[in-house]
Structures are given as structure tokens and as C-alpha cells.
Design a protein around this motif. Structure first.
Motif, PDB file in Angstrom:
ATOM      1  N   ALA A 432       0.840  -1.210   0.000  1.00  0.00           N
ATOM      2  CA  ALA A 432       0.000   0.000   0.000  1.00  0.00           C
ATOM      3  C   ALA A 432       0.871   1.255   0.000  1.00  0.00           C
ATOM      4  CB  ALA A 432      -0.930  -0.011   1.220  1.00  0.00           C
ATOM      5  N   LEU A 433       1.992   1.223   0.760  1.00  0.00           N
ATOM      6  CA  LEU A 433       2.890   2.393   0.767  1.00  0.00           C
ATOM      7  C   LEU A 433       3.456   2.630  -0.629  1.00  0.00           C
ATOM      8  CD1 LEU A 433       4.938   2.046   4.108  1.00  0.00           C
ATOM      9  CD2 LEU A 433       2.901   3.409   3.659  1.00  0.00           C
ATOM     10  N   HIS A 434       3.789   1.549  -1.309  1.00  0.00           N
ATOM     11  CA  HIS A 434       4.325   1.705  -2.668  1.00  0.00           C
ATOM     12  C   HIS A 434       3.252   2.219  -3.626  1.00  0.00           C
ATOM     13  CE1 HIS A 434       8.541   0.551  -2.831  1.00  0.00           C
ATOM     14  NE2 HIS A 434       8.296  -0.270  -1.828  1.00  0.00           N
ATOM     15  N   ARG A 435       2.018   1.738  -3.448  1.00  0.00           N
ATOM     16  CA  ARG A 435       0.930   2.219  -4.336  1.00  0.00           C
ATOM     17  C   ARG A 435       0.712   3.718  -4.138  1.00  0.00           C
ATOM     18  NH1 ARG A 435      -1.631  -2.484  -3.174  1.00  0.00           N
ATOM     19  NH2 ARG A 435      -2.856  -1.525  -1.521  1.00  0.00           N
ATOM     20  N   THR A 436       0.710   4.135  -2.860  1.00  0.00           N
ATOM     21  CA  THR A 436       0.407   5.540  -2.583  1.00  0.00           C
ATOM     22  C   THR A 436       1.553   6.478  -2.964  1.00  0.00           C
ATOM     23  OG1 THR A 436      -0.745   4.668  -0.674  1.00  0.00           O
ATOM     24  CG2 THR A 436      -0.507   7.053  -0.746  1.00  0.00           C
ATOM     25  N   HIS A 437       2.794   6.047  -2.646  1.00  0.00           N
ATOM     26  CA  HIS A 437       3.902   7.000  -2.776  1.00  0.00           C
ATOM     27  C   HIS A 437       4.914   6.616  -3.852  1.00  0.00           C
ATOM     28  CE1 HIS A 437       2.558   8.752   0.977  1.00  0.00           C
ATOM     29  NE2 HIS A 437       2.620   7.577   1.553  1.00  0.00           N
ATOM     30  N   GLY A 438       4.603   5.551  -4.583  1.00  0.00           N
ATOM     31  CA  GLY A 438       5.580   4.964  -5.507  1.00  0.00           C
ATOM     32  C   GLY A 438       6.341   5.961  -6.358  1.00  0.00           C
ATOM     33  N   ALA A 439       5.653   7.046  -6.806  1.00  0.00           N
ATOM     34  CA  ALA A 439       6.286   7.969  -7.753  1.00  0.00           C
ATOM     35  C   ALA A 439       7.178   8.991  -7.050  1.00  0.00           C
ATOM     36  CB  ALA A 439       5.206   8.686  -8.542  1.00  0.00           C
ATOM     37  N   ASP A 440       7.092   9.063  -5.726  1.00  0.00           N
ATOM     38  CA  ASP A 440       7.807  10.124  -5.007  1.00  0.00           C
ATOM     39  C   ASP A 440       8.709   9.483  -3.931  1.00  0.00           C
ATOM     40  OD1 ASP A 440       8.608  12.113  -3.318  1.00  0.00           O
ATOM     41  OD2 ASP A 440       6.645  13.094  -3.186  1.00  0.00           O
ATOM     42  N   ALA A 441      10.002   9.364  -4.266  1.00  0.00           N
ATOM     43  CA  ALA A 441      10.923   8.631  -3.388  1.00  0.00           C
ATOM     44  C   ALA A 441      10.969   9.232  -1.977  1.00  0.00           C
ATOM     45  CB  ALA A 441      12.317   8.620  -3.998  1.00  0.00           C
ATOM     46  N   THR A 442      10.940  10.562  -1.883  1.00  0.00           N
ATOM     47  CA  THR A 442      11.039  11.189  -0.562  1.00  0.00           C
ATOM     48  C   THR A 442       9.816  10.840   0.280  1.00  0.00           C
ATOM     49  OG1 THR A 442      12.243  12.971  -1.603  1.00  0.00           O
ATOM     50  CG2 THR A 442      11.418  13.401   0.614  1.00  0.00           C
ATOM     51  N   ALA A 443       8.635  10.945  -0.324  1.00  0.00           N
ATOM     52  CA  ALA A 443       7.412  10.624   0.419  1.00  0.00           C
ATOM     53  C   ALA A 443       7.404   9.143   0.807  1.00  0.00           C
ATOM     54  CB  ALA A 443       6.181  10.951  -0.434  1.00  0.00           C
ATOM     55  N   LEU A 444       7.882   8.308  -0.099  1.00  0.00           N
ATOM     56  CA  LEU A 444       7.894   6.864   0.171  1.00  0.00           C
ATOM     57  C   LEU A 444       8.811   6.540   1.353  1.00  0.00           C
ATOM     58  CD1 LEU A 444       6.976   4.026  -1.190  1.00  0.00           C
ATOM     59  CD2 LEU A 444       9.386   3.915  -1.770  1.00  0.00           C
ATOM     60  N   VAL A 445      10.028   7.080   1.326  1.00  0.00           N
ATOM     61  CA  VAL A 445      10.981   6.799   2.406  1.00  0.00           C
ATOM     62  C   VAL A 445      10.435   7.343   3.731  1.00  0.00           C
ATOM     63  CG1 VAL A 445      13.293   7.357   3.277  1.00  0.00           C
ATOM     64  CG2 VAL A 445      12.995   6.623   0.897  1.00  0.00           C
ATOM     65  N   ASN A 446       9.866   8.553   3.696  1.00  0.00           N
ATOM     66  CA  ASN A 446       9.282   9.103   4.926  1.00  0.00           C
ATOM     67  C   ASN A 446       8.206   8.187   5.479  1.00  0.00           C
ATOM     68  OD1 ASN A 446      10.819  11.361   5.074  1.00  0.00           O
ATOM     69  ND2 ASN A 446       9.379  12.672   3.948  1.00  0.00           N
ATOM     70  N   ALA A 447       7.362   7.665   4.592  1.00  0.00           N
ATOM     71  CA  ALA A 447       6.266   6.798   5.041  1.00  0.00           C
ATOM     72  C   ALA A 447       6.824   5.499   5.632  1.00  0.00           C
ATOM     73  CB  ALA A 447       5.332   6.494   3.870  1.00  0.00           C
ATOM     74  N   PHE A 448       7.871   4.948   5.017  1.00  0.00           N
ATOM     75  CA  PHE A 448       8.466   3.731   5.580  1.00  0.00           C
ATOM     76  C   PHE A 448       9.080   4.011   6.951  1.00  0.00           C
ATOM     77  CE2 PHE A 448       7.930   1.458   1.615  1.00  0.00           C
ATOM     78  CZ  PHE A 448       7.830   0.136   2.041  1.00  0.00           C
ATOM     79  N   LEU A 449       9.860   5.108   7.020  1.00  0.00           N
ATOM     80  CA  LEU A 449      10.535   5.400   8.294  1.00  0.00           C
ATOM     81  C   LEU A 449       9.528   5.674   9.417  1.00  0.00           C
ATOM     82  CD1 LEU A 449      13.556   7.628   7.136  1.00  0.00           C
ATOM     83  CD2 LEU A 449      13.584   5.214   7.755  1.00  0.00           C
ATOM     84  N   ALA A 450       8.298   6.042   9.035  1.00  0.00           N
ATOM     85  CA  ALA A 450       7.261   6.288  10.056  1.00  0.00           C
ATOM     86  C   ALA A 450       6.588   4.985  10.504  1.00  0.00           C
ATOM     87  CB  ALA A 450       6.229   7.262   9.504  1.00  0.00           C
ATOM     88  N   THR A 451       7.001   3.847   9.933  1.00  0.00           N
ATOM     89  CA  THR A 451       6.448   2.548  10.379  1.00  0.00           C
ATOM     90  C   THR A 451       7.143   2.176  11.686  1.00  0.00           C
ATOM     91  OG1 THR A 451       6.278   1.967   8.044  1.00  0.00           O
ATOM     92  CG2 THR A 451       5.997   0.166   9.600  1.00  0.00           C
ATOM     93  N   GLU A 452       6.504   2.513  12.807  1.00  0.00           N
ATOM     94  CA  GLU A 452       7.222   2.465  14.087  1.00  0.00           C
ATOM     95  C   GLU A 452       7.518   1.058  14.566  1.00  0.00           C
ATOM     96  OE1 GLU A 452       5.476   5.186  16.876  1.00  0.00           O
ATOM     97  OE2 GLU A 452       6.064   6.907  15.603  1.00  0.00           O
ATOM     98  N   SER A 453       6.730   0.067  14.147  1.00  0.00           N
ATOM     99  CA  SER A 453       7.029  -1.295  14.627  1.00  0.00           C
ATOM    100  C   SER A 453       8.358  -1.779  14.055  1.00  0.00           C
ATOM    101  CB  SER A 453       5.903  -2.265  14.269  1.00  0.00           C
ATOM    102  OG  SER A 453       5.872  -2.460  12.877  1.00  0.00           O
ATOM    103  N   VAL A 454       8.818  -1.168  12.968  1.00  0.00           N
ATOM    104  CA  VAL A 454      10.125  -1.522  12.401  1.00  0.00           C
ATOM    105  C   VAL A 454      11.180  -0.479  12.813  1.00  0.00           C
ATOM    106  CG1 VAL A 454      11.450  -1.897  10.282  1.00  0.00           C
ATOM    107  CG2 VAL A 454       9.057  -2.630  10.394  1.00  0.00           C
ATOM    108  N   PHE A 455      10.897   0.803  12.550  1.00  0.00           N
ATOM    109  CA  PHE A 455      11.920   1.836  12.689  1.00  0.00           C
ATOM    110  C   PHE A 455      11.891   2.574  14.026  1.00  0.00           C
ATOM    111  CE2 PHE A 455      11.584   1.225   8.078  1.00  0.00           C
ATOM    112  CZ  PHE A 455      12.922   1.125   7.733  1.00  0.00           C
ATOM    113  N   GLY A 456      10.966   2.211  14.915  1.00  0.00           N
ATOM    114  CA  GLY A 456      10.877   2.915  16.197  1.00  0.00           C
ATOM    115  C   GLY A 456      10.434   4.353  15.985  1.00  0.00           C
ATOM    116  N   HIS A 457      10.689   5.188  17.012  1.00  0.00           N
ATOM    117  CA  HIS A 457      10.257   6.595  16.915  1.00  0.00           C
ATOM    118  C   HIS A 457      11.370   7.493  16.404  1.00  0.00           C
ATOM    119  CE1 HIS A 457       6.817   5.498  19.327  1.00  0.00           C
ATOM    120  NE2 HIS A 457       7.636   4.914  20.169  1.00  0.00           N
ATOM    121  N   ASP A 458      12.606   7.042  16.579  1.00  0.00           N
ATOM    122  CA  ASP A 458      13.739   7.952  16.402  1.00  0.00           C
ATOM    123  C   ASP A 458      14.142   8.204  14.947  1.00  0.00           C
ATOM    124  OD1 ASP A 458      14.382   5.244  16.323  1.00  0.00           O
ATOM    125  OD2 ASP A 458      16.425   5.515  17.057  1.00  0.00           O
ATOM    126  N   LEU A 459      14.123   7.150  14.112  1.00  0.00           N
ATOM    127  CA  LEU A 459      14.765   7.287  12.800  1.00  0.00           C
ATOM    128  C   LEU A 459      14.001   8.212  11.860  1.00  0.00           C
ATOM    129  CD1 LEU A 459      16.122   3.651  12.383  1.00  0.00           C
ATOM    130  CD2 LEU A 459      17.364   5.701  13.107  1.00  0.00           C
TER     131      LEU A 459
END
Ligand code: CS2
Length: 501
Positions: A432-459
Motif C-alpha cells: 500500500a505504501l508503494h501504491r500511494t507513494h511509488g512515484a515520489d521517493a522522498t514521500a515513500l521513504v518518509n512513510a516507511f521510516l514512520a512505520t514504528e514497529s520496524v523503525f521505532g520513533h527515532d529514525l
């Protein structure tokens, strides 16, 4: 010739059976998740110990989800062959330490009773990272996990490993069967403490008195486990039968290397695994961190980069000069320097030995096998290394390249446009993250880094990480993995030259 207790005396030449009368030994261990890894690792150590010393240490296996392993092993009286392969030769032995396998969905009460049985001293686990139903970033029980919710509501019919453990401990408390050890053998940091935290949390939600009983009667040693065990494919089994004349539905393959470091804090008795080469220590953490960041970290990095570049097997990735150099740089400059190295570990020799193990072309270890379940693996394999260097101002590019490759991998498309299935409990969320943000690398990376169960709060708050992952992600998508890694080396060389000038 079908492998069973009856045919054991007539094994084909060159295949060795158990060096003791396994049928005369009782069960002392219940093992949850009796997959290929356990049967090439702990079951082999236990087989070796029983060959050297009297003791009732056979293992009753439990298969939590699939009927395949009980259906393969039970008609063979629990026996199976292990083929140990290096690049030039192989040896085969038959293991006698597994007494049989219960299929949990049908044998639910038998599993609970086995844990409660006074002769059971140890319940061990290899249920993979996702089997702990925890939050990988924090190590806490994930109370909203559907299996946990199910088991909290109906503990008489558990479905999760944690539910089985707590139901078994409750039965043990009720029958006053005494102290017991829960031994995690999965690739998690502080795996003993993690399983302790999860089990105690679950038990406290069921019954405070049970939680207290667990505190007094159960120990949770941590352990570091290591042996590369590629999945056995149908053709491998046919080839084995043709080559040896032995019909073994459960045959496995592995490498010669094996290592097991165990925290010596058992609540009851234990097999003398040190006789079989295990190392008993008071603190596993430095060994576990070294293994997770060096071996598993580079395994994941090479699996994502290699798979995207079109390599099916680990040894093929290692044969690519650019990726080989990357694996070396990842280990040497980022993983190794993030560690508190155990006193008896020569980290340079360890790095070289790992590369030699990855080179083993007889193993046919699939990058796809390692790439699965990244959401459960990436935190301990890559992110701890990253956090260390962020604190110290150290190098982070290799780790960010590996993270960028993972983000690209979970799009389900390699760099040649080939589609594949992403196996991960969070695969739908990532798609779903790829579908929503696929065309915009910055938005995509931000959305992934906001996945707290993987990246926690800090990254997600770290601009350096964001920029670096976006930069490498774009390079990988636009020009491919090899170009991105070559760019990394060109930049490092440039920095080194300008430091000299
Ligand atoms: C691998 C491990 O599949 C994976 O994720 O990294 O299974 C690895 O082969 C073992 O940990 C080696 O001990």
C-alpha cells in the motif's frame, strides 16, 4: 529402502546412524517449531551428547502450523538424514534425537500435557522472528496480534507459540510439576529476555498467580545459534534418494560450520551440550550482537541487493565482484565497528570466515529465502548498527544502501521489472505504501521510516537517515543495484583521497 528404526542397521555405505540406542532414551525436551534449522542444529548437538553420555534427552517436536513435518517424520520413527556439504565433498548422518512430532492443531492437549509433564526439563523454540508475536522495534508483546487476541480469549485452544507456552506452564503449575527452562533458539537480540518479557506479559493478562509462579519456576536463558540451513527442495530429495538408495522424506542439508553459545541459567537439568561443542557462558549478548549484525546483517543486505540484481543464490552474489566488495565493506566498516567484540572473538577472522561460508556453492542458499520477513529481521540486523553510528558520527552509507534495497524489494518488483511475491507479515502494508507513494521517493521513504514497529520513533526524525536512504533508493530504482554500489565505492575513494591531500 525407507528410513525407519527397522532399517537403521542396513544404512547404505558411508551413512552413519546414531551412535547409541536412541530407542532406549526418554523425552526430556519439547521443541516448538521443529523446522529444518532445529533439526540441523540443536537436535544434532543433543544427538551427539546422548552418544557420549547416558540421559533422557530425546526431543518431542511440535509443528504449530503445517502437517508436512509430522507426516514426514512420524512414519520414519523420527529419524532423518543430515547431509553436510562443503564446496568439494559431503558427509551424511542419521539423527536419532527426535522422538516424534505432534501436530499442534490436532494434538493440542497432548502439546500442553507434554509441557506440563514432570520429565520435561526444557521447552525450546525455533518459531522464527514473527512467531513471537511481538513488536520488533521494542520487543514487547503485540497485544493486538490476532493470534494473541485469540489465545487470550480461548487459552484452552491456543494457536500461537506464546499461547502454547502459557497454557503448558499453567498446566504445569496446576499439576505442581516443578521448574522448567524455556530456551529460545531464534535470531533475536536477547532472545531469552525477549521471550521472558512476552510470556510474563501474556501470563499476567491471564492470571496474576500464574505470572508469579512463572517468575519463581521458569528460567529463560538467551542463546546464540548459528548454522546455515537452506530449504530442501523436491529435486534435492530425489537426487539424495537416487544417489544413496535411501528413501528419506525428511532429509536435510547444511554446512559444516555450527555454533551455539548458551547462557548457563537453567531452572532444572540440561544435556551436557558443551560435550558436543556448545559454549556455555554467563552473558550471550556480545556473541548474539556479533552474529546478528555481521552474519545476519550482511545476509539480509546481500539478499535484497542480490535478488534485485537477478541473483537467486548467495554464492552467486558473492561471485559478483562489486557485491562481494560491498559485503566486505558493510561488515568491516559498519557492522564490526558497531560491536563490543567478545574477548575470544577475532573479528577480522570472523569476517573472512563468514565470507567463506557464503561462498559455499554446494549449499544453494536462496536469496529469496533470506529476504522473507524483513519487517521482523531488519531492526536487529541493520538498525542497531545504524543507531550506533548515528550516535558516534560513524559511517552509515552501507547500512542505508541495504535499507534502500529492502524498501525497493518490498515493492514486489526487481530491477528488471520481474514481479515476485513478497513474503512478510507486513507485505500488504508495504504494498500500500508503494501504491500511494511509488512515484515520489522522498514521500515513500518518509512513510516507511514512520512505520514504528520496524523503525521505532527515532529514525523518522533523523534528516541524515532520510536523505541518505532517499539518495540510495533513487539510485537503485533509476540505475540498478550495481551502479548504486559502484557509486558508493567511488565516493569512498574520493573521500579517502581528499583526506590525504
Ligand atoms: C538467514 C538465517 O534466512 C535468514 O534470514 O540470515 O537463517 C541464517 O542462515 C542463519 O541465522 C545462520 O545461522
Amino acid at each position: 529402502m525407507k528410513l525407519t528404526n527397522q532399517t537403521l542397521a542396513d544404512l547404505p555405505a558411508g551413512i552413519h546412524g546414531p551412535q547409541y540406542d536412541h530407542t532406549a532414551r526418554g523425552v526430556g525436551i519439547v521443541h516448538l517449531g521443529i523446522g529444518a534449522f532445529h533439526r540441523c542444529h540443536m537436535a544434532v548437538y543433543t544427538d551427539d551428547v546422548m552418544a557420549q553420555k547416558p540421559g533422557d534427552w530425546r526431543i518431542l517436536g511440535v509443528s504449530l502450523r503445517s502437517r508436512t513435518i509430522p507426516d514426514q517424520l512420524n512414519p520414519q520413527d523420527g529419524l532423518y538424514s543430515v547431509v553436510i556439504k562443503d564446496s568439494n565433498s559431503d558427509t551424511t548422518r542419521v539423527i536419532g534425537s527426535v522422538a516424534g512430532v505432534l501436530f499442534a492443531p490436532e494434538d493440542t492437549q497432548a502439546v500442553v500435557q507434554a509441557i506440563a509433564n514432570p520429565s520435561t526439563q526444557i521447552v525450546s523454540l525455533t518459531v522464527t522472528e514473527k512467531g513471537y508475536c511481538h513488536d520488533p522495534a521494542t520487543g514487547e508483546l503485540n497485544q493486538s496480534h490476532p493470534d494473541i487476541q485469540h489465545d487470550l480469549a480461548d487459552l484452552a485452544n491456543p494457536v500461537s507459540a506464546i499461547g502454547y507456552l502459557v497454557a503448558g506452564l499453567q498446566a504445569r503449575q496446576r499439576s505442581d510439576s516443578g521448574a522448567i527452562t524455556l530456551l529460545s533458539c531464534d535470531n533475536l537480540p536477547a532472545n531469552g529476555q525477549t521471550v521472558e518479557k512476552i510470556v510474563r506479559k501474556f501470563a499476567s493478562l491471564v492470571d496474576q498467580a500464574l505470572a508469579q509462579w512463572i517468575e519463581q519456576h521458569v528460567s529463560f536463558p538467551s542463546s546464540m545459534v548459528d548454522r546455515i540451513v537452506p530449504a530442501m527442495e523436491a529435486e534435492d530429495k530425489t537426487a539424495f534418494a537416487q544417489r544413496t538408495g535411501l528413501d528419506d522424506a525428511a532429509v536435510l542439508q547444511t554446512e559444516p560450520f555450527t555454533q551455539w553459545v548458551i547462557e548457563d541459567s537453567f531452572a532444572g537439568n540440561r544435556p551436557a551440550w558443551e560435550l558436543a561443542g556448545a559454549t556455555m557462558v554467563s552473558d550471550v549478548a556480545p556473541y548474539e550482537d556479533a552474529k546478528l549484525r555481521m552474519l545476519n546483517g550482511s545476509h539480509s543486505a546481500l539478499a535484497y541487493l542480490g535478488y534485485l540484481a537477478g541473483y537467486d543464490y548467495v554464492h552467486q552474489v558473492m561471485a559478483d565482484p562489486v557485491l562481494r566488495q560491498f559485503v566486505d565493506a558493510f561488515m568491516q566498516t559498519e557492522a564490526a565497528t558497531s560491536l563490543e567484540v567478545p574477548a575470544d572473538l577475532d573479528i577480522d577472522a570472523y569476517r573472512r570466515e563468514l565470507q567463506a561460508r557464503f561462498d559455499n556453492s554446494a549449499l544453494q542458499h536462496r536469496t529469496y529465502q533470506i529476504a522473507m520477513d524483513g519487517s521482523q529481521k531488519v531492526p536487529q540486523r541493520l538498525l542497531q548498527t545504524l543507531r550506533f553510528h548515528l550516535r558516534q558520527g560513524g559511517p552509515t552509507s552501507c547500512t542505508c544502501i541495504a535499507i534502500a534495497a529492502w524498501l525497493r524489494y518490498v515493492s514486489g518488483q526487481d530491477q528488471h521489472g520481474k514481479k515476485f511475491t513478497v513474503q512478510d507479515p507486513m507485505a500488504d502494508e508495504f504494498a500500500a505504501l508503494h501504491r500511494t507513494h511509488g512515484a515520489d521517493a522522498t514521500a515513500l521513504v518518509n512513510a516507511f521510516l514512520a512505520t514504528e514497529s520496524v523503525f521505532g520513533h527515532d529514525l523518522q526524525q533523523n534528516d541524515h537517515v532520510k536523505e541518505s536512504v532517499v539518495y540510495w533508493y533513487k539510485l537503485i530504482c533509476e540505475h540498478g543495484v550495481i551502479h548504486a554500489v559502484t557509486t558508493y565505492f567511488a565516493q569512498t575513494e574520493q573521500q579517502a583521497t581528499s583526506r590525504c591531500l
